[in-house]
Motif scaffolding. Structure first.
Motif, short mmCIF file in Angstrom:
data_model
loop_
_atom_site.label_atom_id
_atom_site.label_comp_id
_atom_site.label_asym_id
_atom_site.label_seq_id
_atom_site.Cartn_x
_atom_site.Cartn_y
_atom_site.Cartn_z
N ALA A 3 -15.63 88.03 17.67
CA ALA A 3 -16.40 86.79 17.78
C ALA A 3 -15.58 85.59 17.31
N GLU A 4 -14.83 85.77 16.23
CA GLU A 4 -13.98 84.69 15.73
C GLU A 4 -12.86 84.38 16.72
N GLN A 5 -12.37 85.40 17.43
CA GLN A 5 -11.34 85.18 18.43
C GLN A 5 -11.89 84.31 19.57
N THR A 6 -13.10 84.62 20.00
CA THR A 6 -13.72 83.81 21.06
C THR A 6 -13.98 82.40 20.58
N ARG A 7 -14.44 82.26 19.35
CA ARG A 7 -14.69 80.93 18.79
C ARG A 7 -13.41 80.11 18.73
N PHE A 8 -12.31 80.76 18.32
CA PHE A 8 -11.04 80.04 18.25
C PHE A 8 -10.61 79.57 19.64
#
Length: 469
Positions: A408-413
């Motif tokens: 999820a953090e990868q997508t957010r970044f």
């Protein structure tokens, strides 16, 4: 007649010694001071015919050939294991020394003397003798020597079990040390990628700042985040070198480069270790060498009580010899020069200022100490297994959640980067996304490493690591 008398006396003494009583208290294994079952043991129920950890060879549990070579090197070179092996040799020798007191020591002796003046006048007095003799052989009527022998045997067997426990700990330590190095490499790769990403963000922010699109706050914050990544990378490199040094100490040799080949793929590339049945706490009594060592210490302490009790009773020793003696060397083996001596001695303790009673009290206290140590070893083993089972019951879910968070953090970044490059959001949002992604990726790698190391700990706690192919 003389030979018959000596032979009969020696045979009778030996018979009495062998028939001597023992004052050692009857040994009873203390009850295990732990619950009858492990908590969380239902997470992996025992299947029919499934091998226990103590019967699984470490080569079958650790299937990676790189780790197998490391363990084999450690078993050959590790100094702690070498000391444990030498301790066995020392304990075996001490047991043989103590055991030898049960048997008469036969010595050959020869002597000669000449002196002047002699008791018979001014002439030279000569005396020569040759013989075989037994000196101060204790007839163990009350089992004092036998008790000391049993105590030494317990110490020897405890040392043998201690060596097995040392090997189990060494195998587990090498496996965990190797996983730590691989985890460091994975963390280094994550940190390196983060450092590259932040440098790219810094360059973009600097370009926007120079063109008046971004504020100096955005620029300085991007600069600080880039330097933070460099500091984290230096820290990870230091940890990696320190973990490799610790692994080299366990190996007793430098860590070969091929031991970490392919580590950039991360710990997720490793083959999973097999699930092990927890069994029952009572199984640990037979499968954990440290518990068996503590029990042998207890048996030895119990035997010391028998030796202390026997000190209150008479002690009978025998000194005897047979040979030839003559005043002339040339006639030493002639007819009529035979000589023999038979000197039994009995010693009865009457007054020694309470030394015997104090010795008995000390032996009893030592036995109680050994009981407490034995029970503590069981409790420690129970706690180690219970902790490892708690990890097995929770690490999978924690790793799943951490992996989902990282994704999820990868997508957010990625979204924040697109918005920043499109001028929709500020650089602060992008840098915050970078920081969160870096933190979640490191946390996921650390949980993955902890999960694998927990499997190693469970294998060790259940007594695995001693069996080999």
């Amino acid at each position: 007649m003389t030979k018959r008398f000596i032979t009969t006396a020696l045979a009778g003494a030996a018979a009495l010694m062998l028939a001597g009583c023992s004052l050692i208290p009857t040994y009873e294994r203390p009850a295990a001071p732990v619950p009858a079952t492990f908590p969380n043991a239902a997470a992996a129920p025992t299947a029919p015919g499934q091998p226990t950890a103590s019967t699984v060879a470490w080569q079958d549990y650790f299937t990676d050939p790189r780790l197998q070579k490391l363990v084999d090197t450690a078993l050959k070179n590790n100094r702690d294991l070498r000391v444990a092996i030498l301790n066995i040799e020392q304990a075996r020798a001490q047991f043989q020394i103590t055991r030898s007191a049960l048997f008469p020591a036969l010595d050959a002796s020869a002597s000669g003397s000449r002196q002047r003046p002699s008791l018979l006048g001014d002439g030279v007095a000569s005396s020569y003798s040759v013989g075989l003799g037994v000196t101060a052989w204790e007839l163990d009527f009350f089992g004092r020597v036998a008790s000391l022998k049993d105590a030494a045997l317990g110490q020897y067997l405890a040392t043998e079990e201690a060596r097995k426990a040392t090997q189990i700990s060494l195998v587990a330590a090498v496996a965990n040390g190797w996983l730590a190095v691989l985890g460091d490499d994975e963390a280094l790769e994550i940190t390196r990628r983060t450092m590259v990403t932040r440098d790219d963000s810094l360059k973009l922010t600097k370009l926007r700042f120079d063109n008046g699109v971004a504020s100096e706050i955005d620029y300085r914050f991007a600069e600080a985040q880039a330097e933070t990544a460099r500091a984290a990378y230096a820290q990870q490199r230091r940890l990696r070198m320190q973990d490799e040094n610790a692994l080299a100490l366990l190996l007793g040799a430098p860590v070969p480069p091929e031991a970490t080949t392919g580590s950039e793929q991360g710990l997720q590339a490793l083959a999973p270790m097999q699930d092990l049945p927890a069994g029952l706490p009572s199984d640990l009594l037979a499968e954990r060498p440290d518990i068996r060592a503590a029990e042998q210490q207890l048996i030895g302490a119990n035997a010391n009580i028998g030796a202390a009790r026997a000190a209150f009773f008479p002690r009978v020793t025998l000194t005897t010899s047979i040979g030839t003696t003559s005043t002339e060397f040339s006639n030493l083996f002639s007819s009529g020069t035979k000589a023999w001596a038979f000197a039994p001695q009995i010693t009865l303790p009457i007054f020694n200022a309470g030394a015997n009673q104090a010795n008995l009290d000390s032996a009893r206290a030592g036995q109680q100490i050994a009981v407490a140590q034995y029970e503590k070893s069981i409790q420690t083993a129970f706690r180690e297994v219970a902790d490892a089972l708690a990890g097995r019951a929770t690490y999978d879910e924690e790793l799943r959640a951490a992996t989902a968070q990282s994704q999820a953090e990868q997508t957010r970044f990625q979204l924040s980067d697109m918005r920043y490059r499109g001028g929709v959001s500020s650089g602060l949002d992008l840098l915050d996304a970078q920081r969160s992604l870096f933190t979640s990726q490191l946390a996921t790698a650390q949980i993955r490493q902890a999960r694998l190391q927990n499997q190693v700990v469970l294998y060790k706690a259940l007594g695995g690591g001693w069996a080999t192919k």
